[in-house]
Design a protein around this motif. Structure first.
Motif, PDB file in Angstrom:
ATOM      1  N   ASP A 164       1.541  -1.118   0.196  1.00 55.76           N
ATOM      2  CA  ASP A 164      -0.126   0.085   0.252  1.00 55.76           C
ATOM      3  C   ASP A 164       0.624   1.676   0.014  1.00 55.76           C
ATOM      4  O   ASP A 164       0.326   2.273  -0.816  1.00 55.76           O
ATOM      5  CB  ASP A 164      -1.026  -0.024   1.510  1.00 55.76           C
ATOM      6  N   VAL A 165       2.124   1.363   0.937  1.00 54.13           N
ATOM      7  CA  VAL A 165       2.568   2.657   0.728  1.00 54.13           C
ATOM      8  C   VAL A 165       4.039   2.729  -0.800  1.00 54.13           C
ATOM      9  O   VAL A 165       3.874   3.435  -1.060  1.00 54.13           O
ATOM     10  CB  VAL A 165       3.688   2.666   2.115  1.00 54.13           C
ATOM     11  N   ALA A 166       3.325   1.574  -1.376  1.00 51.28           N
ATOM     12  CA  ALA A 166       4.633   1.545  -2.491  1.00 51.28           C
ATOM     13  C   ALA A 166       3.773   2.321  -3.573  1.00 51.28           C
ATOM     14  O   ALA A 166       4.002   2.501  -4.919  1.00 51.28           O
ATOM     15  CB  ALA A 166       5.546   0.175  -2.919  1.00 51.28           C
ATOM     16  N   PHE A 167       2.068   1.925  -3.420  1.00 57.66           N
ATOM     17  CA  PHE A 167       1.243   2.449  -4.474  1.00 57.66           C
ATOM     18  C   PHE A 167       1.599   3.395  -5.119  1.00 57.66           C
ATOM     19  O   PHE A 167       1.845   3.654  -6.517  1.00 57.66           O
ATOM     20  CB  PHE A 167       0.349   1.933  -3.815  1.00 57.66           C
ATOM     21  N   GLY A 168       1.960   4.838  -4.210  1.00 58.33           N
ATOM     22  CA  GLY A 168       2.027   6.807  -4.751  1.00 58.33           C
ATOM     23  C   GLY A 168       3.600   6.134  -4.947  1.00 58.33           C
ATOM     24  O   GLY A 168       3.770   6.473  -5.843  1.00 58.33           O
ATOM     25  N   PRO A 169       5.369   5.872  -5.020  1.00 59.21           N
ATOM     26  CA  PRO A 169       6.227   5.946  -5.537  1.00 59.21           C
ATOM     27  C   PRO A 169       6.510   5.368  -6.699  1.00 59.21           C
ATOM     28  O   PRO A 169       6.361   5.596  -7.496  1.00 59.21           O
ATOM     29  CB  PRO A 169       7.311   5.201  -4.357  1.00 59.21           C
ATOM     30  N   GLU A 170       5.129   3.895  -7.169  1.00 60.84           N
ATOM     31  CA  GLU A 170       5.407   2.924  -7.868  1.00 60.84           C
ATOM     32  C   GLU A 170       4.752   4.043  -9.328  1.00 60.84           C
ATOM     33  O   GLU A 170       5.062   4.130 -10.087  1.00 60.84           O
ATOM     34  CB  GLU A 170       4.894   1.852  -7.820  1.00 60.84           C
ATOM     35  N   ASN A 171       4.024   4.652  -8.642  1.00 55.75           N
ATOM     36  CA  ASN A 171       3.307   5.562 -10.098  1.00 55.75           C
ATOM     37  C   ASN A 171       3.635   7.161 -10.054  1.00 55.75           C
ATOM     38  O   ASN A 171       3.551   7.554 -11.461  1.00 55.75           O
ATOM     39  CB  ASN A 171       1.742   6.196  -8.977  1.00 55.75           C
ATOM     40  N   LEU A 172       4.832   7.049  -9.345  1.00 55.98           N
ATOM     41  CA  LEU A 172       5.431   7.945  -9.744  1.00 55.98           C
ATOM     42  C   LEU A 172       6.770   8.020 -10.404  1.00 55.98           C
ATOM     43  O   LEU A 172       7.348   8.971 -11.253  1.00 55.98           O
ATOM     44  CB  LEU A 172       6.199   9.006  -8.006  1.00 55.98           C
ATOM     45  N   GLY A 173       6.973   6.715 -10.770  1.00 54.49           N
ATOM     46  CA  GLY A 173       7.909   6.113 -11.534  1.00 54.49           C
ATOM     47  C   GLY A 173       9.501   6.456 -10.728  1.00 54.49           C
ATOM     48  O   GLY A 173       9.926   5.794 -11.451  1.00 54.49           O
ATOM     49  N   LEU A 174       9.285   5.705  -9.253  1.00 54.70           N
ATOM     50  CA  LEU A 174      10.059   5.474  -8.808  1.00 54.70           C
ATOM     51  C   LEU A 174      11.166   4.472  -9.152  1.00 54.70           C
ATOM     52  O   LEU A 174      10.020   3.157  -9.202  1.00 54.70           O
ATOM     53  CB  LEU A 174      10.781   5.621  -7.237  1.00 54.70           C
ATOM     54  N   PRO A 175      12.810   4.134  -9.042  1.00 49.60           N
ATOM     55  CA  PRO A 175      12.974   2.745  -9.326  1.00 49.60           C
ATOM     56  C   PRO A 175      12.703   1.831  -8.358  1.00 49.60           C
ATOM     57  O   PRO A 175      12.444   2.283  -6.903  1.00 49.60           O
ATOM     58  CB  PRO A 175      14.613   2.898  -9.806  1.00 49.60           C
ATOM     59  N   ALA A 176      12.524   0.315  -8.647  1.00 52.52           N
ATOM     60  CA  ALA A 176      12.121  -0.658  -7.696  1.00 52.52           C
ATOM     61  C   ALA A 176      13.130  -0.980  -6.084  1.00 52.52           C
ATOM     62  O   ALA A 176      12.376  -0.331  -4.870  1.00 52.52           O
ATOM     63  CB  ALA A 176      12.227  -2.650  -7.832  1.00 52.52           C
ATOM     64  N   GLU A 177      13.616   0.027  -6.297  1.00 56.68           N
ATOM     65  CA  GLU A 177      15.426   0.091  -4.941  1.00 56.68           C
ATOM     66  C   GLU A 177      14.710   0.983  -4.496  1.00 56.68           C
ATOM     67  O   GLU A 177      14.823   0.802  -3.151  1.00 56.68           O
ATOM     68  CB  GLU A 177      16.387   0.161  -5.468  1.00 56.68           C
TER      69      GLU A 177
END
Lengths: 251, 250
Positions: B98-111
């Motif tokens: 859930d917390v990863a949802f926003g950063p992933e949408n912003l296109g941050l690399p997985a690490e």
């Protein structure tokens, strides 16, 4: 705190935990297909396979039986229906209803097969993060034309997330209605409609709020799919599953 | 420096009366503002304009100098929204997801996503529960998870819509602690609430709304005495002894 439900991920370092989720889905499909046709030797072999994997994944037997108690009832129904419907040599008769030897044997096999498929599913879900399942499905569906794999993956993730929430809402509404003597109404259709309509209304309202929340966190359907990498052991596992499948089909 | 500038904002549904009527508002960076008003006064609609979830037909909303309607992604990254019902805001199958949802949408690399999520969960005290499914969390933990989901996107403004509803006392305390910590770190905080008692001592400024209009706006301890006039309960802790006794007799 809500109740913990069956089939959710438990962190670990077992062989299954380390397998690529795509590989696990393929192996699960192959093993399930094998189970459907397997007879005594095959079922024994698959049960042994399950036991080894469960032991490696550190899945306590007590937990398995506790969590699967409701499936136990389902298996009992499958067994009884087979006992009563299969034609053959009667071993017990009561008012024209026969329990046949063939029915008992077929019922035992059917329950055993179903139990194995459920248990393999349990192993898969306790050893795979829901997000990895979603990613794996996205990867597996990607080569199929005209299938919106990203949308399907998001929908699957949301279903997994919201089933407990909808169940909680249903329980809450049902309790509220029982507190106002809905039990006294004899018509089951009326009782069902009084439950289903408010649950649907609240679920639709919640889906609107969910859409707002996703949008406010920059949701983009075309976000990149996280990469997955198959290693040698994954290929070995698939080869073994195919081999197992062929052997069990030929027994 | 003004981080939010709203001018002549009117939001109206087709054929209906305005939900927001000619709102003019500026918010300085680092302020802690409470927006209060009776149900239907327009608090949530106002907040949704800041994040671009609603775009008004008339007027303009600027966040950090840029019109919200011109760059929605930027606005949503700058303005984190925490909704009234945490359960509807949590989209991940686990706390981590859930917390990863926003950063992933912003296109941050997985690490980077992993690092940001772990740091944010640590900040809200949920790191130990990162592999848990959200439905097993308590009300206070769910609200903290909703806050973490927003914080992971590194917003400068955090908007809370009725953050204390349906929470027990420990849950309220957990959210208050998070709010105070975020404010002290320099975030601009906006809170919509009926329950002013929960924000006494934290808020710098109070805005009272009625029927889509801002009717009072000023320092918290000055404006709070007008609360009851506009359908908001006056906190016992700010009533004078005489006022309190008069209120009891009433």
């Amino acid at each position: 705190m809500a109740q913990t439900i069956t089939f959710h991920f438990q962190p670990g370092t077992s062989f299954l935990h380390q397998m690529d989720p795509r590989c696990k889905i393929i192996c699960l499909a192959l093993v399930s297909l094998s189970t459907l046709k397997a007879v005594t030797a095959g079922l024994l072999l698959l049960t042994l396979l399950f036991a080894v994997l469960a032991w490696d994944a550190d899945l306590p037997g007590k937990t398995i039986f506790f969590e699967l108690r409701y499936f136990g009832l389902f298996l009992l129904v499958v067994f009884i229906s087979n006992c009563l419907t299969q034609p053959g040599t009667p071993i017990y008769s009561l008012k024209g209803i026969n329990i046949t030897r063939e029915g008992v044997v077929e019922g035992l096999f059917a329950s055993w097969r179903l139990a194995l498929i459920i248990l393999m599913g349990l192993l898969f879900s306790v050893s795979t993060r829901p997000k990895d399942i979603r990613t794996a499905i996205e990867h597996l569906l990607a080569p199929i034309p005209f299938v919106p794999e990203k949308r399907i993956a998001v929908m699957m993730g949301l279903i997994v997330r919201f089933i407990p929430v909808i169940l909680g809402t249903t329980r809450e509404i049902s309790d509220a209605q029982r507190a106002r003597a809905i039990d006294q109404r004899k018509n089951p259709i009326l009782r069902m409609s009084r439950l289903v309509l408010p649950v649907m209304r609240r679920t639709i309202g919640r889906s609107q709020r969910l859409a707002d929340a996703m949008e406010s966190r920059c949701f983009d359907e075309n976000r990149p799919t996280p990469p997955l990498k198959m290693v040698r052991t994954d290929w070995q596992a698939i080869t073994l599953a195919v081999f197992f499948h062929i052997i069990l089909q030929s027994i | 420096m003004n981080i939010i500038e709203i001018s002549n904002l009117t939001h109206q549904l087709i054929g209906g009366k305005p939900i927001l009527n000619n709102i003019n508002l500026t918010v300085e960076e680092g302020e802690f503002i409470v927006v209060a008003g009776a149900n239907g006064s327009g608090k949530s609609t106002l907040f949704k304009q800041l994040n671009g979830l609603l775009i008004a037909g008339k007027g303009q909303v600027k966040v950090d100098g840029v019109f919200v309607a011109d760059d929605l992604k930027r606005a949503r990254q700058k303005v984190g929204m925490i909704f009234q019902e945490a359960d509807s805001q949590i989209v991940g199958e686990t706390v981590f997801d859930d917390v990863a949802f926003g950063p992933e949408n912003l296109g941050l690399p997985a690490e980077d996503v992993g690092r940001v999520v772990n740091r944010t969960l640590d900040l809200v005290g949920l790191l130990d529960l990162k592999e848990s499914p959200p439905h097993i969390l308590s009300g206070g933990e769910k609200r903290r998870l909703a806050i973490a989901g927003v914080l992971a996107m590194a917003p400068r403004i955090i908007v809370f819509d009725e953050p204390f509803s349906n929470l027990d006392y420990p849950g309220i305390q957990q959210v208050q602690t998070q709010m105070a910590a975020l404010h002290s770190e320099g975030h601009t905080i906006l809170v919509a609430t009926h329950n002013l008692e929960t924000v006494v001592g934290m808020a710098d400024r109070l805005i009272l709304m009625q029927e889509g209009e801002i009717v009072k706006d000023g320092p918290f301890y000055e404006v709070v005495h007008f609360a009851e006039e506009f359908g908001v309960y006056l906190p016992q802790s700010v009533r004078s002894r005489g006022e309190f006794q008069a209120w009891l007799k009433r």
